[in-house]
Design an enzyme around this catalytic site. Sequence first.
Site, PDB file in Angstrom:
ATOM      1  N   PRO A  93     -16.471   0.907  -1.690  1.00 59.60           N
ATOM      2  CA  PRO A  93     -15.144   0.878  -1.177  1.00 59.60           C
ATOM      3  C   PRO A  93     -14.473  -0.304  -1.363  1.00 59.60           C
ATOM      4  O   PRO A  93     -14.920  -1.065  -1.041  1.00 59.60           O
ATOM      5  CB  PRO A  93     -15.463   1.633   0.362  1.00 59.60           C
ATOM      6  CG  PRO A  93     -16.507   1.142   0.660  1.00 59.60           C
ATOM      7  CD  PRO A  93     -17.267   0.966  -0.672  1.00 59.60           C
ATOM      8  N   GLY A  97     -13.890  -8.069   2.672  1.00 61.34           N
ATOM      9  CA  GLY A  97     -15.109  -8.504   3.272  1.00 61.34           C
ATOM     10  C   GLY A  97     -16.441  -8.304   2.509  1.00 61.34           C
ATOM     11  O   GLY A  97     -17.355  -9.106   2.759  1.00 61.34           O
ATOM     12  N   GLY A  99     -16.677  -7.897  -0.919  1.00 67.56           N
ATOM     13  CA  GLY A  99     -16.802  -8.475  -2.359  1.00 67.56           C
ATOM     14  C   GLY A  99     -16.531  -7.521  -3.236  1.00 67.56           C
ATOM     15  O   GLY A  99     -16.750  -7.434  -4.405  1.00 67.56           O
ATOM     16  N   SER A 101     -13.553  -7.173  -4.576  1.00 67.35           N
ATOM     17  CA  SER A 101     -12.617  -7.930  -5.784  1.00 67.35           C
ATOM     18  C   SER A 101     -13.800  -8.581  -6.806  1.00 67.35           C
ATOM     19  O   SER A 101     -13.560  -8.288  -7.832  1.00 67.35           O
ATOM     20  CB  SER A 101     -11.738  -9.190  -5.238  1.00 67.35           C
ATOM     21  OG  SER A 101     -12.516 -10.014  -4.597  1.00 67.35           O
ATOM     22  N   ALA A 102     -14.821  -9.388  -6.401  1.00 61.47           N
ATOM     23  CA  ALA A 102     -15.812  -9.955  -7.338  1.00 61.47           C
ATOM     24  C   ALA A 102     -16.389  -8.784  -8.081  1.00 61.47           C
ATOM     25  O   ALA A 102     -16.588  -8.817  -9.139  1.00 61.47           O
ATOM     26  CB  ALA A 102     -16.704 -10.630  -6.341  1.00 61.47           C
ATOM     27  N   ALA A 103     -16.846  -7.753  -7.289  1.00 68.23           N
ATOM     28  CA  ALA A 103     -17.436  -6.725  -7.900  1.00 68.23           C
ATOM     29  C   ALA A 103     -16.908  -6.030  -9.023  1.00 68.23           C
ATOM     30  O   ALA A 103     -17.406  -5.953 -10.174  1.00 68.23           O
ATOM     31  CB  ALA A 103     -17.937  -5.658  -7.046  1.00 68.23           C
ATOM     32  N   ASP A 144     -19.300 -14.938  -4.051  1.00 66.31           N
ATOM     33  CA  ASP A 144     -18.969 -13.505  -4.083  1.00 66.31           C
ATOM     34  C   ASP A 144     -19.381 -13.055  -5.561  1.00 66.31           C
ATOM     35  O   ASP A 144     -20.302 -12.168  -5.751  1.00 66.31           O
ATOM     36  CB  ASP A 144     -17.722 -13.013  -3.974  1.00 66.31           C
ATOM     37  CG  ASP A 144     -17.289 -13.496  -2.379  1.00 66.31           C
ATOM     38  OD1 ASP A 144     -17.980 -13.876  -1.684  1.00 66.31           O
ATOM     39  OD2 ASP A 144     -16.372 -12.741  -1.876  1.00 66.31           O
TER      40      ASP A 144
END
Length: 328
Positions: A93, A97, A99, A101-103, A144
Amino acid sequence: MGRGSGFGKAILFGEHFVVYGLPGIVSAIDLIAEAEVKSIGDGITISDERKGAKGYTEKKRTQQKEAIERMLENMGINSEKRALEIWLGGNLPGFSGIGASAASSVAIAKAIAEEFRMNLSIERINEIAYEAEKAYAGTPSGIDNTAATYGGLIWFIRNLSGGPSKIERLSIKKPVRIVIGNTGIVANTKGMIAAVAKRKKANPEKYDLVFNQAKSLIFEARRALEDFDLVRVGRLMNENHGLLQEIEVSCKELDYLVNRARERGAIGAKLTGGGGGGCMVALTPGRELQEAVATAMEGEGFRVLRTKTGINRRYEENDQIRNRISRL
Ligand code: MEV
């Protein structure tokens, strides 16, 4: 069409301190962001179907655009070729906190690489996603995107002179259940990192002391994890939360959830990620304890994730998970 995916994460120890070259311990979680990219159309269109905290997608839109531009630039895809339709989904989701954005950057980087038949190494994907993280975090450590790229439990030390960071895979005896509780507040990681830098500069004595405490705590946490001494791990998570309060990255909603988790029996709880909203992580070994903590939070209207740390998933498995999900 190109496809890709990236793991979500929970930082168990060392967020913020890791930006300054202290070690961090990060655990990928079993939830992923997925991307599909088609090189058609006019300009770049993004359809973001991730479920998330209210307002997450809207609040991150400008940073997301910048992140994609940065990745394309870094991949050498010039402006004539920038006709892309990007779809984002998956079961991770859009909470601050964990990750997200990184994922999503890892997923997009892989999907673009596949669409343009670039055959990039996983290290190169990680580098590209790091470039994207700058849009979301200003001066990210790289922890991240590393978790999002490689998966598993990782000991991470940023190389402050710009060279490759230290990435070491940790393994623990067996996976341990954790609960991630979301305050529902969409946080601005870039703003949080910049605020720590400002306070650190204004108050060097206090911050040096806290950073020294954080350093020995993180090394002890590694030993506790490797010894599988969960009570010690939990105590250190609590202490880590205290240090994050000292550098003023917690907030009353995070403190509330952390206390609630401890009251319900979690053996340790702390904020995870950039703070200022977003999520907390609680160590809850055993299904019963995990349920008790998770349902207490859900009963008060908070959204939670029940997951595990110490699952030694590798990036190769990422695509297998993706295939499983798309068949559901
Ligand atoms: C964010 O998940 C973790 C921070 O330490 C930023 C970073 O390391 O890039 C706050």
